[in-house]
Design an enzyme around this catalytic site. Structure first.
Site, mmCIF file in Angstrom:
data_model
loop_
_atom_site.group_PDB
_atom_site.id
_atom_site.type_symbol
_atom_site.label_atom_id
_atom_site.label_comp_id
_atom_site.label_asym_id
_atom_site.label_seq_id
_atom_site.Cartn_x
_atom_site.Cartn_y
_atom_site.Cartn_z
ATOM 1 N N LYS A 135 0.824 -1.208 0.000
ATOM 2 C CA LYS A 135 0.000 0.000 0.000
ATOM 3 C C LYS A 135 0.865 1.269 0.000
ATOM 4 O O LYS A 135 2.053 1.220 0.229
ATOM 5 C CB LYS A 135 -0.947 -0.004 1.218
ATOM 6 C CG LYS A 135 -1.926 -1.173 1.196
ATOM 7 C CD LYS A 135 -2.761 -1.204 -0.061
ATOM 8 C CE LYS A 135 -3.824 -2.293 -0.077
ATOM 9 N NZ LYS A 135 -3.301 -3.651 -0.042
HETATM 10 C C1 PLP Z 1 -9.606 -3.850 -1.908
HETATM 11 C C2 PLP Z 1 -8.927 -4.541 -0.782
HETATM 12 N N1 PLP Z 1 -9.645 -4.897 0.300
HETATM 13 C C3 PLP Z 1 -9.083 -5.499 1.352
HETATM 14 C C4 PLP Z 1 -7.738 -5.803 1.355
HETATM 15 C C5 PLP Z 1 -7.162 -6.544 2.506
HETATM 16 O O1 PLP Z 1 -6.241 -5.822 3.227
HETATM 17 P P1 PLP Z 1 -5.165 -6.582 4.167
HETATM 18 O O2 PLP Z 1 -4.172 -7.209 3.256
HETATM 19 O O3 PLP Z 1 -4.602 -5.476 4.971
HETATM 20 O O4 PLP Z 1 -5.918 -7.580 4.966
HETATM 21 C C6 PLP Z 1 -6.942 -5.441 0.273
HETATM 22 C C7 PLP Z 1 -5.505 -5.738 0.259
HETATM 23 O O5 PLP Z 1 -4.825 -5.629 -0.751
HETATM 24 C C8 PLP Z 1 -7.545 -4.798 -0.835
HETATM 25 O O6 PLP Z 1 -6.839 -4.442 -1.910
#
Ligand code: PLP
Length: 368
Positions: A190
């Protein structure tokens, strides 16, 4: 050729001296590690940056969505609308509750959920809409269309803004602010990262209270073992917060650089028939990944790999992932599943590297 070829990965997080200094300073003064003052300061910064009244940080951007759904009363057997083009965490976050994600196709230009298809998918079991701002983009029809849908139906809007820190709606609000709850991720790829991490934002005091209890065993206040509600443990750590605070100081510059990177790719690839970048309104949007549609995807991926350039295939349509394996008519997410490609997108990409990548892509398609 004796020179060892440099490898340009599709992405790589960037942590440096500022993060190290924050961590070392913390280690000098405390050893508790679990969330406390640094975490509060990090939450405060996210709240200020996004303009939200409250920010609650948690382990990652998946459980943040699960907690948002629980806080809004989603439970077993309920349905939640999600886009068919997204990271699989979006639907899985409600699957964890025994709720059913219902897949809705996306707009071809933005890859954000199509509001008309969303409305058609609503039924009495629908308990929430999870809108994903794909790569920091707002829906082409405008966010108001989703706010209106939510208002008319009484179905709450949760914004999965995992990819959208640094991106705004055209009315000036930060993405994630149109939903009753907005969710962010600080995973490694990110725009800023804490290794793992997630954040929820809301203006609603009662939801803030619920979310804070949900992430801390149902506690009404830290360290008190009296529980009148059920909660879990999705707490943050001070170590993540130290990294997050240092990363937040770099956010403004990172937003600027992400926009420059996109612009340079756009200029370098403008005249090539075989590749089309997804559009971004750079006034508002901070492109997280460089996303594009390409012809002959397998061939270009292998060609670039030979020159030491990493890429990543964009998300396949979720309904066709074996984890779900559902039939349905999803032409846009299907097409993106066939042709979508992410080019190197990391913040530390140099202009020389971008020019080299563009030059190889031009050579590939011009030779066709
Ligand atoms: C659109 C979206 N939602 C949720 C997530 C999940 O985030 P995390 O990897 O922090 O659990 C991501 C991760 O890339 C994402 O791109």
């Amino acid at each position: 050729m004796s020179k060892i070829q440099e490898f340009i990965p599709q992405m790589r997080p960037l942590f440096g001296t500022e993060e190290r200094a924050e961590l070392l300073a913390y280690l000098e003064e405390d050893g508790f590690f679990t969330e406390f003052k640094k975490t509060e300061a990090f939450e405060q910064q996210i709240a200020e940056y996004t303009g939200a009244r409250h920010c609650i940080v948690v382990n990652n951007g998946t459980v943040s969505l699960t907690l948002a759904a629980i806080a809004l009363g989603v439970g077993s057997g309920d349905e939640v609308l999600v886009p068919n083009y997204t990271m699989i965490a979006t639907p899985n976050s409600v699957k964890m509750l025994g709720a059913q994600p219902v897949f809705v196709d996306v707009e071809p230009e933005t890859l954000v959920m199509d509001v008309e298809l969303a409305e058609r998918a609503i039924n009495p079991r629908t308990k929430a809409i999870m809108l994903v701002s794909a790569n920091g983009r707002a829906p082409r029809v405008g966010i108001k269309a989703f706010e209106d849908l939510s208002r008319r139906t009484g179905i709450p809007l949760i914004e999965d803004a995992a990819q959208s820190l640094g991106s705004f709606y055209n009315d000036g609000r930060h993405i994630g602010r149109a939903g009753v709850i907005g969710s962010f991720s600080f995973s490694a790829p990110k725009i800023i990262s804490t290794g793992q991490g997630g954040a929820l934002i809301t203006d609603d005091d009662a939801l803030n209270d619920k979310l804070r209890r949900l992430k801390d065993f149902g506690r009404a206040a830290g360290g008190i073992d009296v529980h009148d509600t059920v909660g879990y443990n999705f707490k943050f750590t001070e170590l993540q917060a130290c990294v997050g605070l240092a990363q937040m100081r770099q956010l403004k510059n990172r937003v600027t650089r992400k926009k420059e990177i996109w612009k340079r790719y756009q200029q370098g690839l403008a005249k090539i028939q075989g590749i089309k970048l997804f559009e971004h309104d750079l006034e508002l949007c901070s492109p997280w990944f460089i996303d594009c549609r390409v012809e002959d995807r397998d061939e270009i991926v292998n060609y670039l790999k030979r020159y030491g350039i990493g890429t990543r295939i964009m998300y396949p349509p979720i309904n066709k992932q074996s984890a779900y394996n559902l039939s349905g008519n999803y032409p846009v997410s299907e097409e993106v599943g066939n042709n979508g490609l992410w080019l190197p997108s990391m913040i530390q990409l140099t202009n020389t590297q971008i020019d080299k990548i563009c030059s190889h892509i031009r050579d590939f398609y011009n030779a066709k």
